[in-house]
Motif scaffolding. Structure first.
Motif, mmCIF file in Angstrom:
data_model
loop_
_atom_site.group_PDB
_atom_site.id
_atom_site.type_symbol
_atom_site.label_atom_id
_atom_site.label_comp_id
_atom_site.label_asym_id
_atom_site.label_seq_id
_atom_site.Cartn_x
_atom_site.Cartn_y
_atom_site.Cartn_z
ATOM 1 N N LYS A 9 3.902 7.214 7.653
ATOM 2 C CA LYS A 9 5.118 6.388 7.662
ATOM 3 C C LYS A 9 6.069 6.803 6.537
ATOM 4 O O LYS A 9 7.286 6.838 6.735
ATOM 5 N N LEU A 10 5.535 7.118 5.374
ATOM 6 C CA LEU A 10 6.373 7.580 4.266
ATOM 7 C C LEU A 10 7.012 8.927 4.584
ATOM 8 O O LEU A 10 8.174 9.169 4.246
ATOM 9 N N LYS A 11 6.275 9.779 5.253
ATOM 10 C CA LYS A 11 6.833 11.077 5.674
ATOM 11 C C LYS A 11 7.920 10.879 6.724
ATOM 12 O O LYS A 11 8.979 11.504 6.657
ATOM 13 N N VAL B 238 0.842 -1.204 0.000
ATOM 14 C CA VAL B 238 0.000 0.000 0.000
ATOM 15 C C VAL B 238 0.873 1.248 0.000
ATOM 16 O O VAL B 238 0.627 2.194 -0.753
ATOM 17 N N ARG B 239 1.928 1.260 0.811
ATOM 18 C CA ARG B 239 2.829 2.423 0.835
ATOM 19 C C ARG B 239 3.512 2.604 -0.508
ATOM 20 O O ARG B 239 3.668 3.727 -0.987
ATOM 21 N N LEU B 240 3.909 1.517 -1.118
ATOM 22 C CA LEU B 240 4.569 1.611 -2.416
ATOM 23 C C LEU B 240 3.613 2.174 -3.462
ATOM 24 O O LEU B 240 4.002 3.015 -4.273
ATOM 25 N N ARG B 241 2.356 1.759 -3.417
ATOM 26 C CA ARG B 241 1.347 2.313 -4.343
ATOM 27 C C ARG B 241 1.130 3.792 -4.088
ATOM 28 O O ARG B 241 1.035 4.582 -5.036
ATOM 29 N N LEU B 242 1.048 4.188 -2.822
ATOM 30 C CA LEU B 242 0.866 5.605 -2.502
ATOM 31 C C LEU B 242 2.068 6.424 -2.963
ATOM 32 O O LEU B 242 1.918 7.491 -3.564
ATOM 33 N N PHE B 243 3.266 5.924 -2.700
ATOM 34 C CA PHE B 243 4.486 6.615 -3.111
ATOM 35 C C PHE B 243 4.520 6.755 -4.633
ATOM 36 O O PHE B 243 4.808 7.828 -5.169
ATOM 37 N N SER B 244 4.186 5.679 -5.340
ATOM 38 C CA SER B 244 4.150 5.698 -6.795
ATOM 39 C C SER B 244 3.104 6.684 -7.312
ATOM 40 O O SER B 244 3.335 7.403 -8.287
ATOM 41 N N SER B 245 1.955 6.721 -6.658
ATOM 42 C CA SER B 245 0.896 7.657 -7.065
ATOM 43 C C SER B 245 1.346 9.105 -6.936
ATOM 44 O O SER B 245 1.095 9.914 -7.816
ATOM 45 N N ASP C 236 -7.409 5.990 -3.220
ATOM 46 C CA ASP C 236 -8.089 4.797 -3.717
ATOM 47 C C ASP C 236 -7.088 3.648 -3.903
ATOM 48 O O ASP C 236 -6.718 3.285 -5.007
ATOM 49 N N VAL C 237 -6.640 3.108 -2.762
ATOM 50 C CA VAL C 237 -5.662 2.011 -2.807
ATOM 51 C C VAL C 237 -6.191 0.764 -2.101
ATOM 52 O O VAL C 237 -5.421 -0.121 -1.740
#
Length: 120
Positions: free
Chosen positions: A82-84, A45-52, A68-69
């Motif tokens: 977490k990404l931040k 999910v984090r990878l999808r958000l980062f990619s988005s 929308d993930v």
């Protein structure tokens, strides 16, 4: 050349810190800092958000455009946090929405960290 994100303290963003992978063996501290960044991206999910965020037009994305993930909004917020914390994203609140950007120095550093080793 500095390369990898490392947390400063709880709640703050990270700063680039480590040498290219093929330059020399990482110290224990550099490896720990590097692992934080990759651990943040290890979740699908984090990878999808980062990619988005990274692929969004203009280099930034409103949370309303990337949520929308397949998980609930509170979970999206958790993953973005977490990404931040790993120093991969920065954010700015505009009214009721939060806009996210990939930290450009960290993105370049990630590429350099892996690309130099892959081309060796």
């Amino acid at each position: 050349m500095e390369l990898v994100a490392a947390p400063r303290s709880a709640g703050s963003t990270a700063v680039p810190c480590c040498p290219p992978l093929d330059e020399r063996p990482l110290t224990a501290e550099e490896a720990e800092r590097t692992a934080v960044m990759f651990k943040a991206l290890a979740d699908p999910v984090r990878l999808r958000l980062f990619s988005s965020v990274a692929s969004h037009e203009g280099g930034e994305a409103c949370v309303c455009d990337i949520s929308d993930v397949g998980v609930a909004q509170p979970t999206v917020s958790h993953h973005l946090k977490k990404l931040k914390e790993a120093g991969l994203l920065s954010s700015e609140r505009r009214g009721t929405w939060v806009y996210y950007r990939v930290e450009p120095t960290v993105l370049a550093a990630m590429g350099a960290f892996l690309a130099r080793a892959a081309s060796a």
